[in-house]
Design a protein around this motif. Structure first.
Motif, PDB file in Angstrom:
ATOM      1  N   TYR A 139       0.821  -1.215   0.000  1.00 11.56           N
ATOM      2  CA  TYR A 139       0.000   0.000   0.000  1.00 11.56           C
ATOM      3  C   TYR A 139       0.851   1.260   0.000  1.00 11.56           C
ATOM      4  O   TYR A 139       0.716   2.127  -0.859  1.00 11.56           O
ATOM      5  N   ASN A 177     -14.049   6.321  -7.763  1.00 15.35           N
ATOM      6  CA  ASN A 177     -13.196   7.289  -7.084  1.00 15.35           C
ATOM      7  C   ASN A 177     -12.033   7.662  -7.983  1.00 15.35           C
ATOM      8  O   ASN A 177     -11.459   6.828  -8.650  1.00 15.35           O
ATOM      9  N   GLU A 209      -8.329   9.405  -7.831  1.00 16.71           N
ATOM     10  CA  GLU A 209      -7.285   9.802  -6.891  1.00 16.71           C
ATOM     11  C   GLU A 209      -6.231  10.630  -7.595  1.00 16.71           C
ATOM     12  O   GLU A 209      -5.949  10.423  -8.767  1.00 16.71           O
ATOM     13  N   ASP A 221      -7.536   6.460   3.508  1.00 16.47           N
ATOM     14  CA  ASP A 221      -8.083   5.694   2.390  1.00 16.47           C
ATOM     15  C   ASP A 221      -7.852   4.200   2.524  1.00 16.47           C
ATOM     16  O   ASP A 221      -8.349   3.418   1.705  1.00 16.47           O
ATOM     17  N   SER A 244     -10.345   1.335   0.934  1.00 11.88           N
ATOM     18  CA  SER A 244      -9.803   0.541  -0.164  1.00 11.88           C
ATOM     19  C   SER A 244      -9.997  -0.948   0.086  1.00 11.88           C
ATOM     20  O   SER A 244     -10.322  -1.717  -0.832  1.00 11.88           O
ATOM     21  N   ASP A 254     -13.564  -1.671  -0.507  1.00 15.10           N
ATOM     22  CA  ASP A 254     -13.838  -1.616  -1.940  1.00 15.10           C
ATOM     23  C   ASP A 254     -13.480  -2.936  -2.613  1.00 15.10           C
ATOM     24  O   ASP A 254     -14.224  -3.454  -3.457  1.00 15.10           O
ATOM     25  N   LEU A 279      -6.173   0.326  -7.882  1.00 12.39           N
ATOM     26  CA  LEU A 279      -6.043  -0.580  -6.746  1.00 12.39           C
ATOM     27  C   LEU A 279      -5.263  -1.844  -7.103  1.00 12.39           C
ATOM     28  O   LEU A 279      -5.298  -2.828  -6.366  1.00 12.39           O
TER      29      LEU A 279
END
Length: 701
Positions: A94, A319, A321, A333, A337, A340, A575
Motif C-alpha cells: 500500500y 473514485n 485519486e 483511504d 480501499s 472496496d 487498486l
C-alpha cells in the motif's frame, strides 16, 4: 531487445524522445533505457527468489534427517516464509507504491540474502554428522565384526559413532539438533525481504510502459521466475550427492551412500550460493530513479471499454485519486480501499477459491520430494533432478500456453474465467489416477509382517523375536539390512547375524538366525546393508507417476495466467498493487502458513517407526505405511482441489451474469469489442502465478 521507432513513438510523446531534463533523475537518453534496466534487474530478482525457494523445497528431507525432526516441524519451518511475508506485505504493497519503489525492492533483496545465509549457519555450529552404522572402516580395508555377539556382551550397548564427530552424546546431541530454529528464522527473514518484489515490481512496470509493450515485459519476468526453480532443484540434486561434511572429513571413511536411509547431502551449500545470487540482484536497484517517463497511453489513463463496463456494473460510483497524496490521506483511504476490494463479489469469490487451490498445491509441492522418496524408493538427488528437469518445464509451458491462448484468441473476461476452470478440472481429474500408481509396503520384519514373513503383527513397535532376543539389540538403532528371504530388518543385530564382512561401503552379514537359510546352508541365512528393493512393479509405477505428474502440472498451470487476468480485470486500475497485496496476504495466511503444517502432521500419523532422542522424545520418522501415506497425500490434494473447482464454477456463473458484451462476434468466432482490446490493457496486467506453488506453485508438480 531495442524498441522500434513505433514503440518509442507510443512510449514517448513528441518532443520527449531525447534525453530527459537535467535533475529529473531519469536514466538514459530514451524513455525505455531506465525501464529496461529495471526490467532486467527485476527478472534477475525473480530468478534469485525462485531459486532459493525451490532449493528449500528440495532440501526438506535432508533437513529432516540432519536435525532429526518430524514432518510437522518441517511444515512449520516451510511456513515461516509466509509468516515473514505476512508481517510486512500490507504496508509494503500500500505505502510502497507511493515511495521509491526500486530502493524498497533493493532493500528487500538484501534482507532476503541475509535470511538465506542464516539458514546455512547451523551446519558450521553443529559439528560433524554422525549416523547409526556400527561398521566403521576404510574403503581400502576390510573388517569382520559380529553384530549380535557384540551386542550380547553388554546390555547397554550403543552402536559405535563416527570418529570424526565433535559433539558428545546424550542431551548435548539433542541440543545440536535443536538448531533447526536458525533455519526457521532465516526462512522467516526471507519472507520479509521478498514482500516488496512482486507488488511493487509489477506495478512499476505497468505504470511506465506503453500497453503494447507491457505483455512482453511481464512475460520476461514470468520466464525468469520459472527458470529459477529449474536451477533450484538441479542445484538441490547436485548438493544431495555430496556428503554433508564434504571438505571436513575424509570421504573414504564415510560408510554410507546416497541410497542409504541415513545419507544427508550438503544441504547447506546451496543456501550459500543462493544468498550470493541475491546479493548480486540487489545492486542495480540503488541506481534506478523513483519514476520513469510515462507512456502516452498511461498519461491519458483510460481503461478499456470492457473493464470500464465491468467496473460500472460492480459499483455505482468511481473514485478518482490524485497521483500525489498526503500520507494522512493515504492512511484514511486504507480501510475504504479494503472495503472496496472485498465488496467486489467476483474478486472475493476468486480469492476464496484460490485459498483452497493453494492449500492443495502448496501442500503437494512441499512434500512431493518426500513422497517420491518414500513411495518409490528414489534418492533425494534423483528426485530433485526429475522435478527440476521435467515437472517445472511443464509448468513453464503451461503458463506460457495460457498467455498465448489469451492473446491469440483475444479472450475476454468471461473466457478467462472459463479457461481457468477447464484445465483445472482436467488436472484434478488426472490426479485420481495417481492413487493406482503406488508401491506396496515394504516387508519389514517386526513392523509390517512377522519374522516368519506371514501375518500382520499386532505390536508394530516391537522388533524383538525369539530368533534375536539373545542379541539384546537397542530398539532405537535403525540401520536396515535386506535378508536373502526378501524381508527387511531393523538392523543386522535384529536379523540375528553373528558374522559380518565389509569392504568400503559394501557390508554383508552371515549366519543370521532370523533369516531363513537355504537347505544347503546351516546356521542361518545372509543379508546385505540397506533395505530390500521394491521390485519391478514399483519401478514401472514410478515411470507412470512421472508421466502423469507432468501432464497434471501442465494442466493446472495452464489456468494460472487467465486466473491472474480475471483477478486484475475485475478491480479498479488504481487498486492493482493493493489488490495483489491483499491477495498475497490472504494466500499466505490461509494457505502458505497452515498447509505444510497440517499436511505434515497428517503424514506423521502414518509413521510406523520413529527415531528416538536421548532427552526430547521422538525424532524423525524412519518408516511409513506407504498405502496410508499415499491416501493422505493425494486425498488432501484432491479434496481441497474439488472445493476450488466448485468455487471457480460459481465465479464463471457470476461473471457470465454480470458481463454483458454489447458487440456481436466476428465471423471467425472471435470476440470483438468486448474482447481483449488491441492496446493490450488486459495483457498488461499479467502477473506471475507463484511458481514456487506450481502444480503445484508447481506445483506449484
Amino acid at each position: 531487445m531495442d524498441p522500434t521507432k513505433e514503440q518509442r513513438r507510443l512510449c514517448c510523446p513528441s518532443g520527449q524522445e531525447k534525453s530527459p531534463p537535467r535533475g529529473s533523475g531519469l536514466v538514459g537518453k530514451g524513455c525505455f533505457k531506465g525501464l529496461e534496466i529495471f526490467l532486467a534487474a527485476l527478472c534477475f530478482v525473480y530468478f534469485a527468489k525462485a531459486l532459493a525457494g525451490s532449493y528449500l523445497k528440495s532440501t526438506i528431507t535432508q533437513i529432516e534427517r540432519r536435525f532429526d525432526i518430524p514432518s510437522s516441524l518441517v511444515g512449520v519451518i516451510d511456513g515461516s516464509f509466509e509468516i515473514g511475508n505476512l508481517l510486512v506485505i500490507l504496508l509494503v504493497s500500500y505505502f510502497g507504491a507511493r515511495l521509491h519503489r526500486p530502493k524498497i525492492i533493493g532493500t528487500g533483496c538484501l534482507i532476503m540474502a541475509a535470511g538465506t545465509f542464516l539458514i546455512a549457519m547451523p551446519h558450521f555450529f553443529m559439528g560433524r554428522y554422525s549416523y547409526e552404522r556400527p561398521l566403521v572402516h576404510s574403503a581400502n580395508s576390510s573388517i569382520n565384526v559380529s553384530p549380535c555377539a557384540q551386542d550380547s556382551r553388554d546390555p547397554k550397548f550403543i552402536p559405535s559413532e563416527n570418529p570424526h564427530r565433535n559433539l558428545g552424546t546424550g542431551c548435548e546431541k539433542d541440543l545440536g539438533n535443536s538448531m533447526w530454529v536458525y533455519i526457521l528464522l532465516g526462512n522467516l527473514l526471507r519472507g520479509v525481504g521478498e514482500a516488496p518484489i512482486q507488488p511493487l515490481g509489477i506495478s512499476y512496470i505497468d505504470d511506465y510502459t506503453s500497453e503494447d509493450n507491457t505483455a512482453f515485459y511481464i512475460g520476461c519476468v514470468q520466464t525468469s521466475a520459472v527458470i529459477g526453480p529449474i536451477f533450484g532443484f538441479l542445484l538441490g540434486s547436485l548438493c544431495a550427492k555430496l556428503f554433508v561434511d564434504i571438505g571436513s572429513v575424509n570421504l573414504d571413511s564415510v560408510t554410507i551412500t546416497p541410497a542409504d536411509a541415513h545419507w544427508v547431502g550438503a544441504w547447506w551449500l546451496g543456501y550459500l550460493i543462493a544468498g550470493g545470487i541475491s546479493i548480486l540482484a540487489t545492486i542495480p536497484f540503488w541506481f534506478l530513479p523513483k519514476e520513469q517517463p510515462r507512456a502516452e497511453m498511461h498519461k491519458n489513463s483510460g481503461t478499456s471499454s470492457e473493464q470500464s463496463r465491468f467496473i460500472l456494473e460492480e459499483q455505482n460510483e468511481a473514485n478518482t485519486e490524485q497521483d500525489q497524496v498526503h500520507l494522512l490521506n493515504m492512511v484514511k483511504d486504507f480501510l475504504p480501499s479494503v472495503k472496496d476490494l472485498l465488496g467486489n463479489p467476483v474478486y472475493f469469490l476468486y480469492l476464496c477459491g484460490s485459498v483452497f487451490q493453494y492449500n492443495s498445491l502448496i501442500g503437494m509441492v512441499t512434500y512431493k520430494p518426500k513422497y517420491i522418496e518414500q513411495q518409490y524408493g528414489q534418492t533425494s538427488s534423483k528426485t530433485n533432478f526429475l522435478i527440476g528437469l521435467i515437472n517445472i518445464p511443464a509448468v513453464a509451458l503451461g503458463i506460457f500456453s495460457g498467455g498465448v491462448i489469451m492473446k491469440r484468441f483475444r479472450i475476454n473476461i468471461l473466457g478467462a474465467a472459463k479457461l481457468l476452470l477447464g484445465p483445472s478440472l482436467l488436472g484434478y481429474l488426472m490426479l485420481f489416477s495417481l492413487f493406482a500408481m503406488g508401491c506396496k509396503n515394504s516387508s519389514m520384519a517386526g513392523l509390517t509382517v512377522s519374522y516368519q514373513g506371514s501375518a500382520q503383527i499386532s505390536n508394530q513397535e516391537n522388533g524383538v523375536s525369539e530368533c534375536n532376543v539373545g542379541c539384546r539389540c537397542p530398539l532405537s538403532h535403525w540401520d536396515p539390512v535386506c535378508g536373502e528371504n526378501g524381508l527387511t530388518y531393523y538392523s543386522a543385530c535384529f536379523a540375528g547375524c553373528s558374522v559380518s564382512s565389509a569392504t568400503g561401503k559394501r557390508a554383508e552379514f552371515y549366519n543370521c538366525s532370523c533369516v531363513g537359510a537355504p537347505a544347503s546352508h546351516s546356521g542361518g541365512g545372509s543379508a546385505v546393508a540397506g533395505s530390500c528393493a521394491k521390485g519391478r512393479d514399483c519401478s514401472k509405477m514410478f515411470l507412470y507417476f512421472v508421466v502423469m505428474s507432468v501432464m497434471t502440472s501442465f494442466a493446472l498451470s495452464l489456468g494460472g495466467t487467465p486466473g491472474y487476468m480475471l483477478l486484475l480485470r475485475c478491480i479498479k486500475p488504481e487498486l492493482k498493487s493493493f489488490a495483489l497485496g491483499i491477495y498475497t496476504l490472504v494466500i499466505r495466511v490461509l494457505a502458505g502458513i497452515p498447509a505444510p503444517m497440517y499436511l505434515g502432521a497428517l503424514i506423521d500419523t502414518v509413521c510406523l517407526k520413529w527415531s528416538s532422542k536421548n532427552c526430547s522424545g521422538r525424532g524423525a520418522c524412519r518408516f511409513y505405511n506407504m498405502d496410508a501415506f499415499r491416501y493422505i497425500y493425494l486425498g488432501m490434494t484432491l479434496a481441497l482441489g474439488t472445493v476450488f473447482i466448485f468455487m471457480t464454477a460459481a465465479v464463471v456463473l457470476m461473471v457470465q451474469k454480470r458481463f454483458h458484451p454489447t458487440e456481436n462476434k466476428a465471423a471467425d468466432g472471435r470476440c470483438t469489442g468486448s474482447a481483449l482490446p488491441q492496446n493490450g490493457n488486459l495483457v498488461s496486467n499479467l502477473n506471475l502465478l507463484q511458481t514456487t506453488y506450481w502444480a503445484h506453485k508447481e506445483t506449484r508438480l
